[in-house]
Design an enzyme around this catalytic site. Sequence first.
Site, PDB file in Angstrom:
ATOM      1  N   ARG A  52       0.839  -1.212   0.000  1.00 19.02           N
ATOM      2  CA  ARG A  52       0.000   0.000   0.000  1.00 19.02           C
ATOM      3  C   ARG A  52       0.873   1.261   0.000  1.00 19.02           C
ATOM      4  NH1 ARG A  52      -4.603   0.487   4.502  1.00 19.02           N
ATOM      5  NH2 ARG A  52      -2.850   1.045   5.833  1.00 19.02           N
ATOM      6  N   LYS A 151      -2.590   6.923   1.368  1.00 21.61           N
ATOM      7  CA  LYS A 151      -2.344   7.227   2.783  1.00 21.61           C
ATOM      8  C   LYS A 151      -1.258   8.295   2.827  1.00 21.61           C
ATOM      9  CE  LYS A 151      -2.050   4.732   7.156  1.00 21.61           C
ATOM     10  NZ  LYS A 151      -3.161   5.357   7.859  1.00 21.61           N
ATOM     11  N   GLU A 184     -16.198   6.019   5.841  1.00 23.97           N
ATOM     12  CA  GLU A 184     -15.338   5.411   6.863  1.00 23.97           C
ATOM     13  C   GLU A 184     -15.251   6.383   8.035  1.00 23.97           C
ATOM     14  OE1 GLU A 184     -11.184   5.170   5.795  1.00 23.97           O
ATOM     15  OE2 GLU A 184     -11.254   7.020   4.633  1.00 23.97           O
TER      16      GLU A 184
END
Length: 291
Positions: A52, A151, A184
């Site tokens: 990721r 992220k 989320e």
Amino acid sequence: MEQKIFLNGEFVSKKEARISVYDHGLLYGDGVFEGLRSYNGRIFKLQEHMDRLYKSAKYICLDIPLKKEKLIETVIKTAHLNGYTDCYIRVVVTRGEGDLGLDPDKCSNPTIFIIVDKIVLYPDKFYKEGMEVITVPTQRNASHNLEPQVKSLNYLNNILAKIEAKNAGFEEAIMLNREGFITECTGDNIFIIEGNVLKTPPAYMGFLGGITRKVVMEIAEKLSIGVREEVISRYNLFNAQECFLTGTAAEIIPIVKVDGRIIGDGKIGNVTNKIRTAFKKLIEKEGTPYL
Ligand code: PXG
């Protein structure tokens, strides 16, 4: 034992671990990161977190100067040197030192650091009694603005939502997208149980695809619990049988009240408990050893 921080190829003490005020990670939030955990001397889902990280870096056109295999080795080494059996690992790559303009091309070398520290856990009360959360006005970034799957070091979207929750007396916020559907929380993904099926929003709602989220979906499948990625509205959420959040830091936190509506019977549900038990078993035995 003194904490050892990996910084640009060296292991330094916390005091020596300093970066420039010209670093674009600081000036513009221009960079990416990962948060990992270890249990019993094993790093949980190391490969997945590093995959990721490199995908986040690719999206922002940041060339991480270490090959993935080498960075993985370095994470393991840093964890080893710090010697905790259970720890939190933060891997950060910034655009590096530049000038006072936005231009990333003026930054010569990305800054890489790895911090291994003790994990600060959420209060026990949340896990035993469940948590109460609210939906907040700040919408989750749309994918065409700042892709939430990245992220990045630019977490103000989530921090603003967290502030809104805290101002109202709660620890976590549910963020909606522009259409008002659930995406989320500020640092966790969300699940509901509806008609005995485990449901979580599909990726196109716009959120960070959590590694814990994926693990939980796999656990549910193994336990023969139906799993579906489905659009979730506040109406679905308020009327759900159960609800919980997932994340590396939080693990699995049951939610018993949202926007003043009691979820199910206001107690931690059976499905949540079953999944939590299986999750605990999994983290005990899985992972990359480093001690
Ligand atoms: N959404 C967001 C926005 C996150 O930041 C998650 C979901 C859950 O993803 P994982 O892969 O962890 O299941 C995150 C991750 C912290 C901290 O220090 C936050 C996260 C992870 C580790 C530490 O608050 N959030």
